[in-house]
Design a protein around this motif. Structure first.
Motif, PDB file in Angstrom:
ATOM      1  N   ASP A   1       0.837  -1.203   0.000  1.00 34.49           N
ATOM      2  CA  ASP A   1       0.000   0.000   0.000  1.00 34.49           C
ATOM      3  C   ASP A   1       0.876   1.259   0.000  1.00 34.49           C
ATOM      4  OD1 ASP A   1      -2.247  -1.549   0.021  1.00 34.49           O
ATOM      5  OD2 ASP A   1      -2.649  -1.334   2.171  1.00 34.49           O
ATOM      6  N   ALA A   2       1.964   1.195   0.768  1.00 33.93           N
ATOM      7  CA  ALA A   2       2.880   2.350   0.784  1.00 33.93           C
ATOM      8  C   ALA A   2       3.520   2.540  -0.587  1.00 33.93           C
ATOM      9  CB  ALA A   2       3.953   2.141   1.853  1.00 33.93           C
ATOM     10  N   GLY A   3       3.815   1.416  -1.262  1.00 32.56           N
ATOM     11  CA  GLY A   3       4.400   1.501  -2.592  1.00 32.56           C
ATOM     12  C   GLY A   3       3.449   2.121  -3.595  1.00 32.56           C
ATOM     13  N   VAL A   4       2.173   1.752  -3.493  1.00 31.64           N
ATOM     14  CA  VAL A   4       1.158   2.329  -4.383  1.00 31.64           C
ATOM     15  C   VAL A   4       1.059   3.844  -4.160  1.00 31.64           C
ATOM     16  CG1 VAL A   4      -1.305   2.401  -4.927  1.00 31.64           C
ATOM     17  CG2 VAL A   4      -0.147   0.196  -4.604  1.00 31.64           C
ATOM     18  N   THR A   5       1.087   4.249  -2.890  1.00 30.36           N
ATOM     19  CA  THR A   5       1.031   5.685  -2.578  1.00 30.36           C
ATOM     20  C   THR A   5       2.255   6.405  -3.127  1.00 30.36           C
ATOM     21  OG1 THR A   5      -0.241   5.265  -0.560  1.00 30.36           O
ATOM     22  CG2 THR A   5       0.939   7.375  -0.699  1.00 30.36           C
ATOM     23  N   LEU A   6       3.438   5.820  -2.923  1.00 31.67           N
ATOM     24  CA  LEU A   6       4.660   6.441  -3.433  1.00 31.67           C
ATOM     25  C   LEU A   6       4.633   6.544  -4.951  1.00 31.67           C
ATOM     26  CD1 LEU A   6       7.504   7.563  -3.052  1.00 31.67           C
ATOM     27  CD2 LEU A   6       8.366   5.204  -3.109  1.00 31.67           C
TER      28      LEU A   6
END
Length: 303
Positions: A61-66
């Protein structure tokens, strides 16, 4: 959080292709170089951005946000690079120009027209500034460039970091009451008349007021100042009505055209219109374009 645009570009390709190897082939890197970039990117983040899925990598999820924000940054970088790749910016650049009465009337319209033809993405924002503080206003970053004044007999002191360029020079004119029409161009008669009649001049505390008095002294005249007036148009109107003599220049006369007699002030004193700018401001293409437009707005200097 610390990252580079190179890391974000690589991260975006890895996210699209799903493996470090595919990303390396697409980018012309080795798989090891891609892995090192992603490891450095991850080290600067507080949450994991990749999850393993067999031989593929997927985003957390953090990767998608980044990734979402990285693409915004990369697009902004692309636009900035495109804008800076040509001689002019894609964005409209506004250059503030300090102006005063007669120079503004003479220069602004032709300068704006010149910019429309030569630098259409550069616009002038005229700002009225007291001519006495014009050099300091440029130094203080209140304006980018200015139209200022300098006089033969009352030059402005130089300021460190400020560049001055002469754009135009013009003579002082005596604006006479209608009764003086018969004097013609006889300097001796003019000086005698001027020393025995009332004058209309700006206050001695002003830059133009001091310049007027120095110019008169150079021509052998001690003006008997009866009326103290700052406004050029009012001074000319008063001379036209017969109450006294005033001084103007050809550009100043444009503010208040008149049929009352005008003759050159004895002594050949000159007023100079100058461009004033910080030396650092002249490193900007937009300010240089405006300076060139101001030069073109005035007749060529006679040498």
């Amino acid at each position: 959080m610390k990252w580079t645009f190179e890391q974000l570009k690589t991260f975006s390709v890895v996210a699209d292709l799903g493996t470090m190897t595919s990303a390396a082939e697409a980018l012309g890197f080795t798989p090891g170089a891609v892995s090192q970039q992603m490891a450095a990117l991850q080290a600067g983040l507080s949450r994991p951005i990749f999850a393993r899925d067999g031989r593929r990598v997927t985003l957390t999820d953090a990767g998608v946000t980044l990734l979402r924000h990285a693409r915004i940054l990369l697009e902004a970088e692309r636009r900035a690079a495109t804008a800076l790749s040509g001689p002019q910016s894609e964005q409209r650049t506004v250059v503030s120009v300090g102006v005063f009465g007669s120079a503004a009337v003479s220069a602004m319209q032709p300068a704006i027209e010149y910019l429309r033809k030569t630098s259409p993405n550069v616009a002038i924002q005229a700002m009225e500034v007291d001519v006495e503080i014009m050099p300091q206003a440029t130094l203080d970053h209140r304006i980018d460039i200015a139209l200022g004044l300098s006089y033969d007999d009352a030059p402005q002191p130089p300021l460190r970091g400020v560049v001055t360029e002469v754009l135009h020079q013009e003579p002082f004119l005596m604006v006479l009451p209608p009764e003086a029409a018969e004097l013609g161009g006889d300097d001796a008669a003019l000086v005698d008349y001027a020393n025995n009649h009332d004058w209309i001049l700006p206050p001695v505390e002003t830059y133009f007021g001091r310049a007027c008095r120095f110019a008169c002294a150079k021509g052998g005249i001690e003006p008997r100042v009866q009326h103290t007036v700052t406004d050029t148009a009012v001074s000319i109107a008063l001379a036209e009505s017969g109450v006294g003599i005033t001084l103007a220049t050809p550009l100043m006369m444009g503010l208040r055209p008149t049929d009352t007699p005008t003759v050159a002030l004895p002594g050949n004193s000159q007023r100079r219109i100058v461009a004033i700018a910080r030396s650092s401001a002249l490193e900007k293409e937009s300010v240089l374009a405006v300076r060139d437009a101001l030069i073109q707005a005035f007749p060529p200097l006679r040498t």
